[in-house]
Design a protein around this motif. Structure first.
Motif, PDB file in Angstrom:
ATOM      1  N   ALA A  69      -2.268   4.712   3.180  1.00  0.00           N
ATOM      2  CA  ALA A  69      -2.350   3.757   3.747  1.00  0.00           C
ATOM      3  C   ALA A  69      -3.586   4.100   4.860  1.00  0.00           C
ATOM      4  N   VAL A  70      -3.410   5.233   5.419  1.00  0.00           N
ATOM      5  CA  VAL A  70      -4.944   5.407   6.520  1.00  0.00           C
ATOM      6  C   VAL A  70      -6.058   5.577   5.734  1.00  0.00           C
ATOM      7  N   VAL A 102       0.950  -1.169   0.000  1.00  0.00           N
ATOM      8  CA  VAL A 102      -0.055  -0.146   0.005  1.00  0.00           C
ATOM      9  C   VAL A 102       0.972   1.424   0.006  1.00  0.00           C
ATOM     10  N   PRO A 103       0.697   2.045  -0.977  1.00  0.00           N
ATOM     11  CA  PRO A 103       1.408   3.395  -0.842  1.00  0.00           C
ATOM     12  C   PRO A 103       1.551   4.131   0.510  1.00  0.00           C
ATOM     13  N   ALA A 104       2.599   4.507   1.032  1.00  0.00           N
ATOM     14  CA  ALA A 104       2.582   5.162   2.361  1.00  0.00           C
ATOM     15  C   ALA A 104       1.639   6.117   2.632  1.00  0.00           C
ATOM     16  N   ASP A 105       1.333   6.962   1.577  1.00  0.00           N
ATOM     17  CA  ASP A 105       0.357   8.010   1.689  1.00  0.00           C
ATOM     18  C   ASP A 105      -1.125   7.615   1.741  1.00  0.00           C
TER      19      ASP A 105
END
Lengths: 119, 119, 119, 119
Positions: free
Chosen positions: A56-57, A51-54
């Motif tokens: 994830a939330v 999942v791309p870090a940005d």
């Protein structure tokens, strides 16, 4: 099982009782529990790895994915509390002391917006 | 900081406030927190790696070693609670549900003294 | 020590000899080696935890940081080869077989640009 | 794929080509690869978690279990080599240098039979 779902001590006691009822205490030496914890951390990591870090939330705001993440975080927590228990660690006090110590070591105005380096 | 040292929710709120005061929320995306958690699990593992499995509980009855172990377990807990928080996971409920589910899946008389295999 | 720095088997033999010379074989049961590996993975994770995901390659182009990362990756590799050795795993063949299997399971045109989900 | 199954560099090149053919390079930033590595370490840990420490080598002499362990060790190795590759680390040289350094730091007669403490 306890109804006090928010209590570290009650959850720890429930986990201890769960192991005792199944005669699983013999498996719960610290090194084995640590490896079980590592197994659960691995399952948690697999949920997030690509999942791309940005994103994830946002990605885990999806109810099914949040549910899955909650299960894996819980598995890590359960083994962590069990480990603390077999080591006779008073985890609520230890965690509180650690936070007090962090307040002392990282004065808010000295580290504002700066990630502390691990030496 | 809260005085309710035994409350998962109060500890989570204290950790959130600690991050907010230092403007560290920007570092706390889930993948970064997971790697920080892995770092702390690694420090915990290092304490136990060369201790014979059967001696581990006795070795960590020594106050200094128990203190060290308690610090590392606390560090893992703190990052785990922070991760659950940024993912908006209600961890007390999730952990309770997981234990209820384990009671259902592992009937005490069916698994008495038998370590369940991971599939 | 072997001069064939690129050979998995030669590196494994060097590590075995290193342990033997120090009478450390008695510490190298699989679970202890696994915890040592976890310790080194943790040190590697700590290097990257607060680095923004998109900057990580650039940040570690710095010679000192690349050197540090190379040391930690090496530590993980050394314990991994040692673990394979005590388990009598033929790691070069096993890794080759795993890659062959991945070619079969993930046909390039079927998974082009798509991260496979862990079930 | 290369026929030199024992070469770290050849295996690394095979893994790189595997990722390139599937357009998976975009997923392979260091933090994501680290989490994938942690996932595989977790699967490896799960194989050993409840096995008594003293029985682990004997238990994994069973061909099926050794095969399974070999697959998981291979998965860890593959992600580790991929991580070193995206960081442009010359892993054969780095690992060799690490072993040379360990020979220097741990003179055989000074540490004979003694597990070095992590500070």
């Amino acid at each position: 099982m306890s109804d006090e779902v928010d209590s570290i001590r009650a959850l720890t006691a429930d986990i201890r009782e769960f192991a005792r009822e199944r005669d699983w205490e013999k498996f719960h030496d610290p090194k084995s529990l640590l490896l079980a914890l590592v197994g659960e951390v691995g399952e948690l990591a697999e949920l997030f790895q690509w999942v791309p870090a940005d994103d994830a939330v946002a990605a885990f705001a999806d109810p099914d994915r949040r549910q899955r993440a909650g299960e894996e975080v819980s598995d890590v927590l359960i083994y962590l509390l069990r480990l603390a228990d077999v080591l006779d660690i008073d985890l609520p006090r230890a965690a509180h002391a650690k936070l007090v110590d962090s307040h002392r070591r990282f004065a808010a105005d000295a580290v504002l917006g700066i990630a502390p380096k691990k030496e």
